[in-house]
Design a protein around this motif. Structure first.
Motif, PDB file in Angstrom:
ATOM      1  N   UNK A  55       3.342   9.165  -6.308  1.00  0.00           N
ATOM      2  CA  UNK A  55       4.521   8.544  -5.714  1.00  0.00           C
ATOM      3  C   UNK A  55       5.329   7.850  -6.809  1.00  0.00           C
ATOM      4  N   UNK A  88       7.830   5.902  -6.543  1.00  0.00           N
ATOM      5  CA  UNK A  88       8.091   4.482  -6.236  1.00  0.00           C
ATOM      6  C   UNK A  88       6.934   3.599  -6.668  1.00  0.00           C
ATOM      7  N   UNK A  89       5.733   4.100  -6.489  1.00  0.00           N
ATOM      8  CA  UNK A  89       4.554   3.308  -6.848  1.00  0.00           C
ATOM      9  C   UNK A  89       4.424   3.204  -8.376  1.00  0.00           C
ATOM     10  N   UNK A 132       6.806   3.241 -10.414  1.00  0.00           N
ATOM     11  CA  UNK A 132       7.874   2.354 -10.855  1.00  0.00           C
ATOM     12  C   UNK A 132       7.514   0.892 -10.603  1.00  0.00           C
ATOM     13  N   UNK A 133       7.052   0.607  -9.367  1.00  0.00           N
ATOM     14  CA  UNK A 133       6.794  -0.799  -9.021  1.00  0.00           C
ATOM     15  C   UNK A 133       5.600  -1.320  -9.814  1.00  0.00           C
ATOM     16  N   UNK A 145      -5.375   8.987  -3.245  1.00  0.00           N
ATOM     17  CA  UNK A 145      -4.857  10.082  -2.440  1.00  0.00           C
ATOM     18  C   UNK A 145      -3.687  10.757  -3.139  1.00  0.00           C
ATOM     19  N   UNK A 205      -2.848   5.404   7.060  1.00  0.00           N
ATOM     20  CA  UNK A 205      -2.919   4.200   6.245  1.00  0.00           C
ATOM     21  C   UNK A 205      -2.168   4.408   4.930  1.00  0.00           C
ATOM     22  N   UNK A 252      -4.113  -1.026  -1.554  1.00  0.00           N
ATOM     23  CA  UNK A 252      -2.666  -0.979  -1.330  1.00  0.00           C
ATOM     24  C   UNK A 252      -2.376  -1.598   0.028  1.00  0.00           C
ATOM     25  N   UNK A 253      -1.352  -2.334   0.282  1.00  0.00           N
ATOM     26  CA  UNK A 253      -0.394  -2.703  -0.753  1.00  0.00           C
ATOM     27  C   UNK A 253      -0.943  -3.863  -1.595  1.00  0.00           C
ATOM     28  N   UNK A 254      -0.837  -3.724  -2.911  1.00  0.00           N
ATOM     29  CA  UNK A 254      -1.349  -4.809  -3.770  1.00  0.00           C
ATOM     30  C   UNK A 254      -0.310  -5.910  -3.865  1.00  0.00           C
ATOM     31  N   UNK A 255      -0.787  -7.066  -4.192  1.00  0.00           N
ATOM     32  CA  UNK A 255       0.111  -8.223  -4.388  1.00  0.00           C
ATOM     33  C   UNK A 255       0.784  -8.022  -5.742  1.00  0.00           C
ATOM     34  N   UNK A 256       2.092  -7.777  -5.803  1.00  0.00           N
ATOM     35  CA  UNK A 256       2.743  -7.304  -7.031  1.00  0.00           C
ATOM     36  C   UNK A 256       2.497  -8.192  -8.238  1.00  0.00           C
ATOM     37  N   UNK A 314       9.456  -9.316  -6.660  1.00  0.00           N
ATOM     38  CA  UNK A 314      10.121  -9.364  -7.967  1.00  0.00           C
ATOM     39  C   UNK A 314      11.501 -10.021  -7.861  1.00  0.00           C
ATOM     40  N   UNK A 336       1.279   2.512   3.973  1.00  0.00           N
ATOM     41  CA  UNK A 336       1.152   1.491   2.936  1.00  0.00           C
ATOM     42  C   UNK A 336       1.901   1.830   1.660  1.00  0.00           C
ATOM     43  N   UNK A 385      -5.356   3.020  -0.296  1.00  0.00           N
ATOM     44  CA  UNK A 385      -4.808   2.388   0.903  1.00  0.00           C
ATOM     45  C   UNK A 385      -5.909   1.768   1.742  1.00  0.00           C
ATOM     46  N   UNK A 387       6.825  -2.055 -13.377  1.00  0.00           N
ATOM     47  CA  UNK A 387       7.643  -3.269 -13.444  1.00  0.00           C
ATOM     48  C   UNK A 387       6.795  -4.520 -13.236  1.00  0.00           C
ATOM     49  N   UNK A 388       5.882  -4.463 -12.276  1.00  0.00           N
ATOM     50  CA  UNK A 388       5.026  -5.632 -11.995  1.00  0.00           C
ATOM     51  C   UNK A 388       4.201  -6.004 -13.213  1.00  0.00           C
ATOM     52  N   UNK A 401      -0.799  15.613   1.461  1.00  0.00           N
ATOM     53  CA  UNK A 401      -0.556  14.771   0.299  1.00  0.00           C
ATOM     54  C   UNK A 401       0.645  15.241  -0.516  1.00  0.00           C
ATOM     55  N   UNK A 447       4.148  -0.861  -0.150  1.00  0.00           N
ATOM     56  CA  UNK A 447       3.844  -1.336  -1.493  1.00  0.00           C
ATOM     57  C   UNK A 447       5.122  -1.486  -2.320  1.00  0.00           C
ATOM     58  N   UNK A 448       6.004  -0.489  -2.198  1.00  0.00           N
ATOM     59  CA  UNK A 448       7.264  -0.550  -2.942  1.00  0.00           C
ATOM     60  C   UNK A 448       8.131  -1.696  -2.441  1.00  0.00           C
ATOM     61  N   UNK A 490      -4.559   6.438  -8.506  1.00  0.00           N
ATOM     62  CA  UNK A 490      -4.376   6.508  -7.044  1.00  0.00           C
ATOM     63  C   UNK A 490      -5.422   7.478  -6.466  1.00  0.00           C
TER      64      UNK A 490
END
Lengths: 130, 540
Positions: free
Chosen positions: A16, A18-19, A21-22, A61, B302, A111-115, B318, B306, A90, A25-26, B476, B310-311, A59
């Motif tokens: 993913x 987005x993941x 990327x985040x 999955x 899930x 997931x979701x982790x605390x950024x 942030x 999730x 997840x 950045x985190x 997936x 997460x994003x 990751x």
């Protein structure tokens, strides 16, 4: 197993974008670590071999080659065997944690982790100083 | 013994020429002529065989004819052998009496008249043959009686010790035989068995059926084989296997029916136990499969929920914690929005599926301009297609009018098929939409044809099942819960349409075809309101 280099390098393997990327950045916001990304298990294995990161965030999955298969490949490869791996998943149950630990996985982060806490979770699992 | 076996005739004379003369006369009879030159030799022959008649000279040196006859008579085997004395001189009456007293049956005087000799000997040969035949018949009779006794004994012990009940019913329907096991099974005495047969022992509730089956058997030419429940005197039920075959005479006439009754209760119980075990095993496997599918679905659910979370969470934190430049803020907000939209679609699908499962999904139907709905859907996926350089073409028959449907849901169906086609088609592929008449002017056909990854023939029948994508790696690779097509099919069917999927195989693209009945009514109010809704939309 940490390298002597003062700046830590972390490889994030997740399909993913987005993941990726985040996560990047985190980690880069909180620490001075350098984050490398890969979009699949196969790409991750190649980058792990060539980049020799200090840790891999993987990751569970993913299409084609899932996280556990990717880990098995990393673990069986002499070039990547010693790089500590942390799973991103997840759903993590107590049974899973024990299973992961027996396989040689250092930690599993849900997931979701605390950024802003992600870097601390990784550092704790690997006994790094942040 | 066969009639062509030769009969022995003993010729006794000390003069070889006399023997020769006798042989010459009797040779024509075709019987076995045995020569003896003396009384002793005659006795030797008699030791080993029987003779139909003995022709014996009276005057012989050493042992004469009378002495020889005396000795012949003294042996049981030869006691009744007929002796004809031959003598050269006219014997005195006294001598003749002596001969008769010794068992002679006749006297012939030399020179012997050959025709008389032949006729007399023939009489004894015939007599011997007849008596031999009678003896043979007697022996046969004895043997047959013995066999009959043995066979009866065998039948009696077979029947008495048989582990199955045996019965015989005559052609008039009366029970004429019932063995001890039959009586034990039916709980009847022999007399009761013969009076009633086995029907009264059948469990009351099954009696009519058993009798009907038996009557059908009696009228047919086949065999009878049925499993019947019997009720014993203590009211317990036991399963019996009753079999019967018609009993026919050698001429093929029906004599009656022979049958067996075998207690198969234990076998039945074993079968039932086995069947129960199989049923339990299947139920367990189904439950396990269901549980596995549920676990897999929950893991996918899930993950799917999730990942966008997460994003969103990441960027929100942030934004709060860090001073960002304007570009980064805009980027963060756009990412949050896209992920929120993706999650919202997932939740919509889950809610739709939940309503479908509970039968609570309701449509607000009206007459809908199909062409407009298709064009709006095409317009809204154009950006998505452009992003993958996928070319979308549309072939629309403008003569197609309205269908009776829920416009929002119809839009959802068409959008779902289009986004699926784009999602599963590689970059630079094509997606074609065709809207045309099915085959008459009452039914329309909407087809979405892509050049995408196609569908394996094995998976085609399950493509509209919920929670299904061809395999978990597809789930997936392409994301989603596998609910979309299940919802689409349900919505199409709710509006009286049908949907089908075709694919020449993996990698060869897919075609989804919806067939909808055209709206036949005329409700200007409804038409108007639908048109108004759609007029505002941007149709390309």
């Amino acid at each position: 197993m940490s390298r002597k280099s003062p700046i830590k390098r972390v490889l994030v393997i997740d399909n993913e974008s987005y993941i990726q990327e985040i996560t990047k950045i985190c980690l880069e916001t909180v620490t001075d670590w350098q984050v490398i990304t890969a979009s699949s298990g196969r790409e991750g294995i190649v980058k792990a071999e060539t980049e020799q990161p200090d840790a891999i965030l993987l990751d569970v999955m993913m299409p084609d080659m899932d996280g556990l298969t990717t880990f098995a490949n990393l673990h069986a490869n002499a070039l990547t065997h010693d790089i500590p791996v942390i799973l991103l998943s997840a759903e993590i149950q107590t049974a899973d944690r024990r299973y992961y630990s027996e396989m040689g996985i250092k930690a599993a982060i849900a997931k979701p982790f605390e950024p802003l806490d992600l870097a601390h979770q990784i550092a704790n699992a690997l006994n790094w100083e942040v | 013994m066969q009639s062509d076996t030769k009969i022995n005739i003993l010729l006794v004379d000390d003069q070889p020429e006399n023997l020769l003369a006798l042989e010459a006369v009797l040779g024509d009879l075709g019987e076995n002529l045995v020569r003896a030159n003396s009384g002793q030799e005659a006795l030797r022959h008699l030791l080993s065989r029987d003779f139909a008649v003995i022709l014996m000279d009276v005057q012989m040196p050493g042992m004469d004819g009378f002495e020889t006859a005396t000795l012949i008579r003294s042996r049981a085997r030869s006691r009744h052998a007929p002796i004809i004395f031959l003598t050269a001189f006219s014997a005195s009456d006294q001598l003749m009496f002596k001969g008769y007293a010794l068992g002679a049956v006749d006297y012939l005087f030399k020179p012997i008249e050959s025709s008389i000799l032949i006729s007399k000997v023939t009489v004894f040969v015939d007599l011997f043959k007849k008596s031999e035949s009678v003896q043979r018949q007697a022996a046969q009779l004895v043997a047959m009686n013995g066999e009959l006794r043995q066979s009866e004994e065998r039948f009696r012990s077979l029947s008495a010790c048989s582990p199955v009940g045996v019965f015989v019913i005559d052609s008039a329907g009366h029970c004429t035989y019932a063995n001890p096991r039959f009586q034990a099974i039916c709980g009847l005495t022999e007399a009761q068995s013969l009076a009633a047969g086995w029907f009264p022992s059948v469990y009351a509730a099954d009696q009519d059926r058993a009798i009907a089956q038996w009557m059908a058997y009696v009228q047919s030419s086949g065999d009878y084989s049925e499993e019947v429940r019997f009720e014993s005197v203590d009211y317990t039920l036991r399963w019996m296997h009753v079999r019967s075959s018609p009993m026919l005479s050698a001429q093929g006439d029906l004599l009656g029916y022979v049958g067996t009754i075998e207690d198969i209760t234990e076998r039945k119980q074993a079968e039932e136990t086995h069947a129960e075990m199989v049923r339990e095993q299947i139920a367990r496997q189904e439950a396990e499969a269901m549980s596995r599918m549920k676990d897999e679905f929950l893991a996918v659910l899930s993950h799917e929920l999730r990942t966008p979370l997460n994003s969103m969470l990441g960027w929100a934190r942030l934004l709060q914690s860090k001073k960002m430049d304007e570009t980064s803020v805009a980027r963060a907000l756009a990412t949050i929005e896209r992920n929120a939209e993706a999650q919202s679609r997932l939740i919509e699908d889950i809610l739709d599926m939940s309503k479908i499962i509970r039968g609570k999904l309701q449509l607000n139907c009206c007459a809908v301009n199909l062409i407009q709905v298709v064009e709006i859907a095409l317009d809204s996926v154009r950006l998505q297609a452009d992003a993958k350089a996928i070319q979308i073409t549309a072939t629309i028959d403008r003569s197609i009018g309205k269908v009776w449907s829920d416009p929002v849901r119809l839009q959802q169906v068409i959008l779902n098929l289009l986004t699926n086609a784009i999602k599963f088609t590689p970059d630079k592929g094509t997606v074609e939409v065709r809207l045309e008449w099915e085959n008459d002017e009452e039914v329309v056909r909407l087809q979405v044809v892509d050049t995408g990854i196609g569908i394996h023939a094995d998976f085609l029948p399950r493509v509209f099942d919920r929670f299904r994508q061809a395999d978990s790696s597809t789930t997936r690779s392409f994301g989603g819960l596998g609910l979309g097509l299940a919802i689409v099919r349900h919505l199409v069917e709710l509006t009286g349409g049908t949907i089908r999927a075709e694919s020449p195989g993996e990698g060869k693209g897919s075609t989804f075809t919806i067939v909808l009945p055209l709206w036949q009514g005329s409700d200007p109010l409804l038409n108007h309101s639908v048109s108004e809704d759609l007029e505002g939309a941007n149709v390309s």
